[in-house]
Design an enzyme around this catalytic site. Structure first.
Site, PDB file in Angstrom:
ATOM      1  N   ASP A 280       0.802  -1.226   0.000  1.00 27.24           N
ATOM      2  CA  ASP A 280       0.000   0.000   0.000  1.00 27.24           C
ATOM      3  C   ASP A 280       0.837   1.280   0.000  1.00 27.24           C
ATOM      4  O   ASP A 280       0.311   2.364   0.276  1.00 27.24           O
ATOM      5  CB  ASP A 280      -0.951   0.010   1.203  1.00 27.24           C
ATOM      6  CG  ASP A 280      -0.229  -0.143   2.534  1.00 27.24           C
ATOM      7  OD1 ASP A 280       1.008  -0.313   2.536  1.00 27.24           O
ATOM      8  OD2 ASP A 280      -0.906  -0.093   3.585  1.00 27.24           O
ATOM      9  N   GLU A 281       2.132   1.181  -0.319  1.00 31.62           N
ATOM     10  CA  GLU A 281       2.997   2.359  -0.322  1.00 31.62           C
ATOM     11  C   GLU A 281       3.818   2.436  -1.608  1.00 31.62           C
ATOM     12  O   GLU A 281       4.259   1.419  -2.132  1.00 31.62           O
ATOM     13  CB  GLU A 281       3.967   2.325   0.863  1.00 31.62           C
ATOM     14  CG  GLU A 281       3.343   2.565   2.206  1.00 31.62           C
ATOM     15  CD  GLU A 281       4.396   2.658   3.296  1.00 31.62           C
ATOM     16  OE1 GLU A 281       5.034   3.709   3.430  1.00 31.62           O
ATOM     17  OE2 GLU A 281       4.583   1.646   3.994  1.00 31.62           O
TER      18      GLU A 281
END
Length: 404
Positions: free
Chosen positions: A107-108
């Protein structure tokens, strides 16, 4: 030529990613104290909503403890397949627009926008990308924009939830100065405790400690801490394609159709590179199995999977692919296993599959493998008896038969 001082780095982070996906699936969960993880007494919290965090709940906490802190919390088991799908959707959007990006976890993302100010304006471009991601995915996402990866990541954390923040060149130290030392990436509880015992509570104070003293306190980590406290980070954005795969294969001295041996070899190879994944703190999103027959025809089969680094999950997929690939009754000359679409972040993902005992088991297994070598601890199905089957296996790879 663009110098390090002229870099422009954006850091994107999907806010409470797993929770956000669950809320997208069921709008009734929005604004509720939500826990993602197993429901058994031995399960752990994989993720939790901001509302749950107000009760002192955090990831990796035993679920039983979390429910004592917040008895009315809602528990969802989580859907790693759906989370992986949404992660890939966002990745595709970024890949289609960013000049250079690194997927640092599920998610980054880091984006290197150096030089774009001359044409678009980095802040405007990044804000428009954020809007495009939110519109296409329906998920909240925050970003920080700065001259390096460290400051951009901290800026993202300060911009949450669902916000954006730019730290201009030359303002890195003043931005970091008032923050608590725990805000610096990789400063965990133990490091923070050591620093606080010495009176270091803010980044400003940490930046003023002589680098030689920090090195005396913490060795090489002290030097790294001093640089971070002073806003110095020269690490590059690593193009995503450079960290795409890890693989192994074995060409046998004698072609074979011995299925017991072939399955044992698949176990050995899978465990070997799964251990390497965990050593590198990575997850795989795609598994490939390769077979070369005695007539040199080569067949490969692959599948996308929910991100994982767990032996028991990956072995299941490898065996399934081998069954699909082995469609000729010929002798086998070579088999191989490859994990691709790699991202960082093994620990949090493992929480979805594992009880506290399973997590402890993997930690113990990896500790033994680190100490003695990965080949000294394998599943029993991979321990071949000392008979004729061993002729297929390279001598350097034959596992000692549990005599130690």
């Amino acid at each position: 030529m663009i110098t390090l001082q002229q870099r422009t780095i954006a850091h994107f982070d999907l806010d409470c990613f797993f929770v956000s996906v669950e809320c997208q699936q069921d709008s009734r969960l929005k604004g509720q104290p939500l826990l993602i993880g197993g429901s058994s007494d031995r399960a752990v919290v994989a993720a939790c909503s901001y509302e749950a965090r107000r009760y002192g709940i955090h990831s990796a906490m035993p679920m039983k403890t979390a429910l004592r802190l917040c008895p009315h919390a809602i528990v969802r088991s989580g859907d790693l397949e759906n989370y992986s799908k949404k992660s890939r959707e966002v990745t595709d959007i970024i890949a289609g627009k960013a000049p250079l990006y690194e997927k640092s976890s599920i998610d980054e993302f880091y984006l290197d926008l150096s030089g774009m100010d001359k044409f678009f304006g980095s802040l405007k471009w990044t804000a428009e990308l954020r809007k495009a991601i939110m519109k296409a995915s329906g998920l909240p996402i925050s970003f920080g924009l700065a001259t390096n990866k460290l400051v951009s990541k901290v800026a993202t954390d300060e911009a949450k939830p669902n916000g954006q923040l730019e730290v201009l060149s030359g303002e890195e130290k003043s931005f970091l100065a008032p923050l608590a030392i725990e805000k610096i990436p990789m400063v965990g509880r133990e490091t923070a405790s050591q620093l606080r015992r010495r009176g270091v509570e803010t980044v400003k104070t940490l930046s003023e400690v002589p680098i030689s003293l920090l090195e005396a306190w913490m060795g090489k980590n002290g030097i790294s801490l001093w640089k971070k406290a002073n806003g110095i980070d020269e690490s590059p954005v690593v193009p995503y394609y450079e960290q795409q795969s890890i693989s192994t294969e074995n060409t046998f001295p004698a072609d074979t159709i011995d299925m017991v041996f072939l399955h044992a070899e698949l176990v050995r190879m899978t465990e070997k590179i799964a251990f390497e994944l965990r050593q590198q703190n990575k997850l795989t999103g795609c598994v490939t199995v390769k077979i070369r027959y005695s007539d040199f025809e080569t067949v490969t089969r692959q599948m996308s999977i929910p991100y994982s680094c767990a032996d028991h999950i990956l072995l299941e997929k490898v065996k399934e692919l081998f069954k699909k690939a082995y469609d000729r009754r010929l002798l086998v000359r070579l088999i191989g296993v490859r994990f691709s679409h790699l991202v960082q972040g093994n620990y949090q993902i493992s929480l979805f599959d594992d009880s506290q005992e399973m997590i402890a088991l993997y930690q113990a297994i990896d500790h033994i493998k680190n100490r003695f070598g990965w080949q000294y601890l394998m599943k029993g199905t991979n321990v071949l008896p000392p008979d004729s089957k061993d002729r297929h296996r390279p001598a350097t790879d034959i596992m000692p038969y549990l005599k130690r």
